[in-house]
Design a protein around this motif. Sequence first.
Motif: not given
Length: 131
Positions: A106-131
């Motif tokens: 985690a880059l930010v405190p865990a309490v500040s991240a809600n589920f939609p933000q986490v989903r978007d971030d994980v999916l964005e990171l997985l897209k970067k992995v595939e490149k």
Amino acid sequence: PSHVKQGRTRYRQIAPCQGSPSAERLIESCNQRADFVILNRAKRLSGRILWMMFSPDSTLTHPRVAYAIGRSRGTAVQRNRLRRRVHAVLRESERAIPKGRYLIGALVPAVSANFPQVRDDVLELLKKVEK
């Protein structure tokens, strides 16, 4: 014999094969020292909430994931909630995840991240992995 109580057994008898079948785990955990030695040389990707280290390995049958969410990111409850949210997103897209080892933090405190933000971030990171 007449002195033995004729009633139900004290414990309920359960058939050995009742219940729903256990699901196949398509995401494994990194728990061997060798996994972390390999991850130590992996490339690091950053999102808005999370960072991810990825080491591709096509010889694995399933992706392996470990979490590095330190105490500075919140209480144990908050950190575990973030870890469960990340794991839920990975399970949703487990068939599309490239085989390899992942270390997620985690880059930010865990309490500040809600589920939609986490989903978007994980999916964005997985897209970067595939490149």
